[in-house]
Design a protein around this motif. Structure first.
Motif, short mmCIF file in Angstrom:
data_model
loop_
_atom_site.label_atom_id
_atom_site.label_comp_id
_atom_site.label_asym_id
_atom_site.label_seq_id
_atom_site.Cartn_x
_atom_site.Cartn_y
_atom_site.Cartn_z
N GLU A 172 68.27 103.20 50.76
CA GLU A 172 67.05 102.42 51.00
C GLU A 172 65.83 103.32 51.10
O GLU A 172 64.78 103.01 50.54
CB GLU A 172 67.20 101.59 52.28
CG GLU A 172 68.20 100.45 52.16
CD GLU A 172 67.88 99.48 51.04
OE1 GLU A 172 66.68 99.17 50.81
OE2 GLU A 172 68.82 99.04 50.38
N GLN A 173 65.94 104.43 51.79
CA GLN A 173 64.80 105.34 51.94
C GLN A 173 64.34 105.88 50.60
O GLN A 173 63.15 105.90 50.30
CB GLN A 173 65.16 106.51 52.86
CG GLN A 173 65.22 106.16 54.30
CD GLN A 173 65.64 107.35 55.15
OE1 GLN A 173 66.26 108.30 54.67
NE2 GLN A 173 65.31 107.29 56.43
N VAL A 174 65.28 106.32 49.79
CA VAL A 174 64.93 106.90 48.50
C VAL A 174 64.40 105.85 47.54
O VAL A 174 63.41 106.08 46.84
CB VAL A 174 66.16 107.64 47.91
CG1 VAL A 174 65.91 108.06 46.48
CG2 VAL A 174 66.49 108.86 48.75
N CYS A 175 64.99 104.68 47.55
CA CYS A 175 64.57 103.64 46.61
C CYS A 175 63.21 103.04 46.97
O CYS A 175 62.56 102.43 46.12
CB CYS A 175 65.64 102.55 46.52
SG CYS A 175 67.10 103.10 45.60
N ARG A 176 62.75 103.24 48.18
CA ARG A 176 61.39 102.80 48.55
C ARG A 176 60.33 103.46 47.68
O ARG A 176 59.25 102.93 47.51
CB ARG A 176 61.09 103.12 50.01
CG ARG A 176 61.67 102.16 50.97
CD ARG A 176 61.16 102.45 52.37
NE ARG A 176 62.15 101.96 53.31
CZ ARG A 176 62.50 102.54 54.43
NH1 ARG A 176 61.91 103.67 54.79
NH2 ARG A 176 63.40 102.03 55.21
N GLU A 177 60.68 104.63 47.17
CA GLU A 177 59.72 105.38 46.33
C GLU A 177 59.67 104.84 44.90
O GLU A 177 58.79 105.21 44.14
CB GLU A 177 60.10 106.85 46.33
CG GLU A 177 60.02 107.48 47.71
CD GLU A 177 60.50 108.91 47.74
OE1 GLU A 177 60.43 109.58 46.69
OE2 GLU A 177 60.94 109.35 48.81
N LEU A 178 60.63 104.00 44.54
CA LEU A 178 60.64 103.40 43.21
C LEU A 178 59.84 102.10 43.21
O LEU A 178 59.74 101.44 44.24
CB LEU A 178 62.09 103.11 42.78
CG LEU A 178 63.00 104.33 42.63
CD1 LEU A 178 64.44 103.88 42.43
CD2 LEU A 178 62.55 105.18 41.46
N PRO A 179 59.28 101.72 42.06
CA PRO A 179 58.54 100.45 42.00
C PRO A 179 59.44 99.29 42.44
O PRO A 179 60.59 99.18 41.98
CB PRO A 179 58.16 100.32 40.52
CG PRO A 179 58.21 101.71 39.98
CD PRO A 179 59.27 102.43 40.78
N ASN A 180 58.95 98.47 43.34
CA ASN A 180 59.67 97.31 43.86
C ASN A 180 61.03 97.65 44.45
O ASN A 180 61.95 96.84 44.44
CB ASN A 180 59.84 96.24 42.77
CG ASN A 180 58.52 95.74 42.25
OD1 ASN A 180 57.60 95.48 43.02
ND2 ASN A 180 58.40 95.63 40.95
N GLY A 181 61.18 98.86 44.94
CA GLY A 181 62.45 99.25 45.56
C GLY A 181 63.54 99.61 44.57
O GLY A 181 64.68 99.82 44.95
N GLY A 182 63.19 99.69 43.30
CA GLY A 182 64.17 100.05 42.27
C GLY A 182 64.90 98.86 41.70
O GLY A 182 65.16 97.89 42.40
#
Length: 60
Positions: free
Chosen positions: A6-16
């Motif tokens: 979750e922490q890492v995917c927050r950096e992707l657009p729309n949470g990945g």
């Protein structure tokens, strides 16, 4: 592993998207199965997976 994902995917657009999240999750699972289970190790694996995703060529 969920928290790191979750922490890492927050950096992707729309949470990945599903495929991106799946790729990162698979990398985390492989790392854990290899015995790399500390928070720092798993975070590093997830970040490397995200960098790999960003550096992949876009499909047509």
């Amino acid at each position: 592993m969920d928290v790191i994902l979750e922490q890492v995917c927050r950096e992707l657009p729309n949470g990945g998207d599903h495929d991106s999240r799946k790729f990162i999750a698979e990398q985390l699972i492989q790392s854990a199965q290899a015995g790399h289970v500390s928070l720092g190790e798993l975070t590093a694996v997830a970040r490397r997976a995200m960098i790999e995703l960003k550096n992949r060529p876009m499909s047509a």
